[in-house]
Design a protein around this motif. Structure first.
Motif, mmCIF file in Angstrom:
data_model
loop_
_atom_site.group_PDB
_atom_site.id
_atom_site.type_symbol
_atom_site.label_atom_id
_atom_site.label_comp_id
_atom_site.label_asym_id
_atom_site.label_seq_id
_atom_site.Cartn_x
_atom_site.Cartn_y
_atom_site.Cartn_z
ATOM 1 N N ASP A 153 40.694 33.794 29.346
ATOM 2 C CA ASP A 153 41.482 34.825 30.014
ATOM 3 C C ASP A 153 40.525 35.722 30.802
ATOM 4 O OD1 ASP A 153 42.977 37.121 30.628
ATOM 5 O OD2 ASP A 153 44.065 37.076 28.729
ATOM 6 N N THR A 154 40.791 35.924 32.081
ATOM 7 C CA THR A 154 39.909 36.760 32.916
ATOM 8 C C THR A 154 40.420 38.191 33.075
ATOM 9 O OG1 THR A 154 41.014 36.164 34.990
ATOM 10 C CG2 THR A 154 39.210 34.723 34.253
ATOM 11 N N SER A 155 41.518 38.541 32.413
ATOM 12 C CA SER A 155 42.118 39.856 32.662
ATOM 13 C C SER A 155 41.226 40.990 32.175
ATOM 14 C CB SER A 155 43.499 39.947 32.017
ATOM 15 O OG SER A 155 43.437 39.657 30.633
ATOM 16 N N GLY A 156 40.509 40.807 31.072
ATOM 17 C CA GLY A 156 39.649 41.868 30.564
ATOM 18 C C GLY A 156 38.491 42.158 31.497
ATOM 19 N N ARG A 157 37.823 41.108 31.955
ATOM 20 C CA ARG A 157 36.675 41.356 32.838
ATOM 21 C C ARG A 157 37.134 41.885 34.198
ATOM 22 N NH1 ARG A 157 35.073 34.926 33.322
ATOM 23 N NH2 ARG A 157 35.573 34.628 35.546
ATOM 24 N N ALA A 158 38.318 41.478 34.646
ATOM 25 C CA ALA A 158 38.849 42.026 35.900
ATOM 26 C C ALA A 158 39.091 43.523 35.764
ATOM 27 C CB ALA A 158 40.143 41.311 36.277
ATOM 28 N N ALA A 159 39.603 43.946 34.621
ATOM 29 C CA ALA A 159 39.860 45.371 34.404
ATOM 30 C C ALA A 159 38.565 46.176 34.406
ATOM 31 C CB ALA A 159 40.600 45.569 33.082
ATOM 32 N N VAL A 160 37.512 45.625 33.799
ATOM 33 C CA VAL A 160 36.230 46.328 33.759
ATOM 34 C C VAL A 160 35.654 46.478 35.167
ATOM 35 C CG1 VAL A 160 33.828 46.155 32.988
ATOM 36 C CG2 VAL A 160 35.691 45.663 31.395
ATOM 37 N N ILE A 161 35.738 45.419 35.952
ATOM 38 C CA ILE A 161 35.206 45.471 37.320
ATOM 39 C C ILE A 161 35.964 46.495 38.153
ATOM 40 C CG2 ILE A 161 34.992 44.148 39.472
ATOM 41 C CD1 ILE A 161 34.342 41.731 37.659
ATOM 42 N N ARG A 162 37.284 46.531 38.003
ATOM 43 C CA ARG A 162 38.071 47.514 38.755
ATOM 44 C C ARG A 162 37.663 48.937 38.393
ATOM 45 N NH1 ARG A 162 42.376 44.026 37.399
ATOM 46 N NH2 ARG A 162 43.145 45.528 35.860
ATOM 47 N N GLU A 163 37.288 49.163 37.137
ATOM 48 C CA GLU A 163 36.897 50.508 36.710
ATOM 49 C C GLU A 163 35.494 50.866 37.183
ATOM 50 O OE1 GLU A 163 36.126 53.047 32.582
ATOM 51 O OE2 GLU A 163 37.107 51.088 32.511
ATOM 52 N N LEU A 164 34.573 49.921 37.145
ATOM 53 C CA LEU A 164 33.166 50.227 37.397
ATOM 54 C C LEU A 164 32.787 50.230 38.868
ATOM 55 C CD1 LEU A 164 31.384 48.247 34.529
ATOM 56 C CD2 LEU A 164 31.951 50.688 34.628
ATOM 57 N N MET A 165 33.487 49.441 39.675
ATOM 58 C CA MET A 165 33.095 49.337 41.079
ATOM 59 C C MET A 165 33.819 50.390 41.908
ATOM 60 S SD MET A 165 32.798 45.251 41.724
ATOM 61 C CE MET A 165 31.959 45.530 43.285
ATOM 62 N N PRO A 166 33.077 51.154 42.707
ATOM 63 C CA PRO A 166 33.729 52.168 43.555
ATOM 64 C C PRO A 166 34.756 51.535 44.483
ATOM 65 C CG PRO A 166 31.338 52.423 43.566
ATOM 66 C CD PRO A 166 31.626 51.123 42.884
ATOM 67 N N PRO A 167 35.922 52.133 44.634
ATOM 68 C CA PRO A 167 36.970 51.547 45.482
ATOM 69 C C PRO A 167 36.504 51.266 46.902
ATOM 70 C CG PRO A 167 37.837 53.376 44.200
ATOM 71 C CD PRO A 167 36.349 53.377 43.993
ATOM 72 N N GLN A 168 35.579 52.056 47.402
ATOM 73 C CA GLN A 168 35.130 51.859 48.775
ATOM 74 C C GLN A 168 34.195 50.664 48.915
ATOM 75 O OE1 GLN A 168 34.366 54.398 46.833
ATOM 76 N NE2 GLN A 168 32.220 55.013 46.999
ATOM 77 N N GLU A 169 33.814 50.027 47.795
ATOM 78 C CA GLU A 169 32.889 48.904 47.844
ATOM 79 C C GLU A 169 33.513 47.578 47.439
ATOM 80 O OE1 GLU A 169 29.390 49.600 45.598
ATOM 81 O OE2 GLU A 169 28.935 51.525 46.549
#
Length: 301
Positions: free
Chosen positions: A61-77
Motif C-alpha cells: 500500500d503506497t497511501s502512507g508514504r504518499a501522505a508523508v511526502i505531501r506533508e514534508l514537501m513544500p507545496p510550491q515544490e
C-alpha cells in the motif's frame, strides 16, 4: 520501442497538461527496480506544470508514504502524490481490511490483483515477452487469484471488498483480471452503487478487451484506461488506441503512462510524449485535456 521524432513532432501546449494527473506510475521503494522515488517524481510533475500522480506498487500500500511526502514537501515544490493498494497476496489478496486501511490513510485507488491474478499468470506462461513485466513477480506458493466461481458469478469473498470500496468512495481499478472477469466485477460494483470504475489498460495484451467488451464496460458506467507503456513497447498499435478513444469519447477515457521502469522515459515526460503522439494522430488538445486532466481529477475527487 517507440522512437520519437523530436524535430518533426508538434509542440504540445502546456495549457493542455496543466494540472494533469498520471493515474498509473511505479515508484521506489519497490521490490523491482524503479527509476525514481515518489518524492523525486512529485518534483518532476510539478516542474512540468502537472498536478501529480498515483503511486502504484504491486506489493504494498503506497497511501502512507504518499501522505508523508505531501506533508514534508513544500507545496510550491511538488505535485500531489496519491496513494493506492493492489490486492495481491502481499496485502492478503481479496482483503477488505487492506481496502479500508488504504482509504483511511488517504489512498484513492484500489487495483484488483495484478501479478497474482490467474489471468496474468496464464498469459505470461504462454508469452515470454520481457515487456510484460515478469520482473514484478515475487516467489510464492500461494494459488493465483480469480474473482469468479465455477458458474461465472463473483466469489463470495469479493463482495466485502466491494463494500469497503463503496464505503471509502475509492476508485475501483480492475488490475490484470481477464476482461470477462472485469465485466462481471464492474457490473456488480455498479449495481452496489460504486461509481468510480476504471478498467485497467484495455489495450495491454494481458487484459486486452475487444470493442464489444469495451462497449459493455462503458454501458456499465466505467472509464477505460490506456497507458503509454503499451504502444511505447509495441504491445498495441496506435490504431487500436485511437479506435477505443473514438468509441468511448474522451469523456470516458483515462490516459496514463504505467512508467517508472529504469529503461522507460521519465514518467512526466512520458505523459507529455503520449499527448504529443495522440495530437499528431488527430486527437485535439481539448480531448487530451479531458483524458489527462479532467477525468483523473474527477475520479480522484
Amino acid at each position: 520501442m517507440l522512437l520519437m521524432d523530436t524535430k518533426n513532432c508538434l509542440d504540445v501546449s502546456k495549457e493542455w497538461l496543466a494540472g494533469a494527473i498520471d493515474m498509473h506510475v511505479h515508484a521506489a521503494p519497490d521490490c523491482a527496480s524503479r527509476k525514481y522515488t515518489d518524492a523525486e517524481l512529485a518534483r518532476q510533475y510539478h516542474q512540468a506544470g502537472m498536478g501529480g500522480f498515483v503511486s502504484k506498487c504491486h506489493h504494498v500500500d503506497t497511501s502512507g508514504r504518499a501522505a508523508v511526502i505531501r506533508e514534508l514537501m513544500p507545496p510550491q515544490e511538488a505535485g500531489i502524490v496519491y496513494g493506492s493498494v493492489v490486492l495481491n497476496h502481499s496485502v492478503g489478496g481479496l482483503n477488505p481490511s487492506a481496502v479500508m486501511t488504504c482509504g483511511r490513510m488517504g489512498g484513492k485507488v484500489v487495483w484488483f490483483p495484478t501479478v497474482d491474478a490467474t489471468n496474468d499468470a496464464i498469459y505470461k506462461r504462454k508469452h515470454r515477452n520481457p515487456a510484460l513485466g515478469q520482473y514484478n513477480e515475487q516467489p510464492s506458493d500461494q494459488k493465483k487469484i480469480t474473482i469468479l466461481a465455477e458458474d461465472g458469478s463473483l466469489r463470495p469473498e469479493v463482495y466485502p471488498v466491494l463494500e469497503a470500496i463503496r464505503q471509502q468512495d475509492l476508485v475501483l481499478a480492475t488490475g490484470h483480471l481477464a476482461p470477462q472477469e472485469s465485466l462481471v466485477l464492474i457490473s456488480e460494483a455498479a449495481a452496489m452503487g460504486i461509481q468510480k470504475l476504471l478498467v485497467t489498460h484495455v489495450s495491454l495484451p494481458i487484459t486486452k478487451a475487444d470493442a464489444g467488451l469495451q462497449q459493455d464496460f462503458l454501458d456499465a458506467g466505467a472509464w477505460l484506461e490506456h497507458c503509454f507503456y503499451t504502444p511505447y513497447y509495441q504491445l498495441a498499435s496506435w490504431d487500436e488506441i485511437l479506435a477505443s478513444i473514438h468509441l468511448a469519447g474522451s469523456e470516458h477515457i483515462i490516459l496514463s503512462t504505467d512508467f517508472g521502469q529504469c529503461q522507460s522515459p521519465d514518467p512526466a515526460e512520458g505523459l507529455r510524449q503520449f499527448a504529443q503522439e495522440l495530437h499528431r494522430r488527430g486527437i485535439s488538445g481539448q480531448e487530451i485535456r479531458q483524458m489527462m486532466v479532467e477525468n483523473p481529477r474527477g475520479l480522484l475527487a
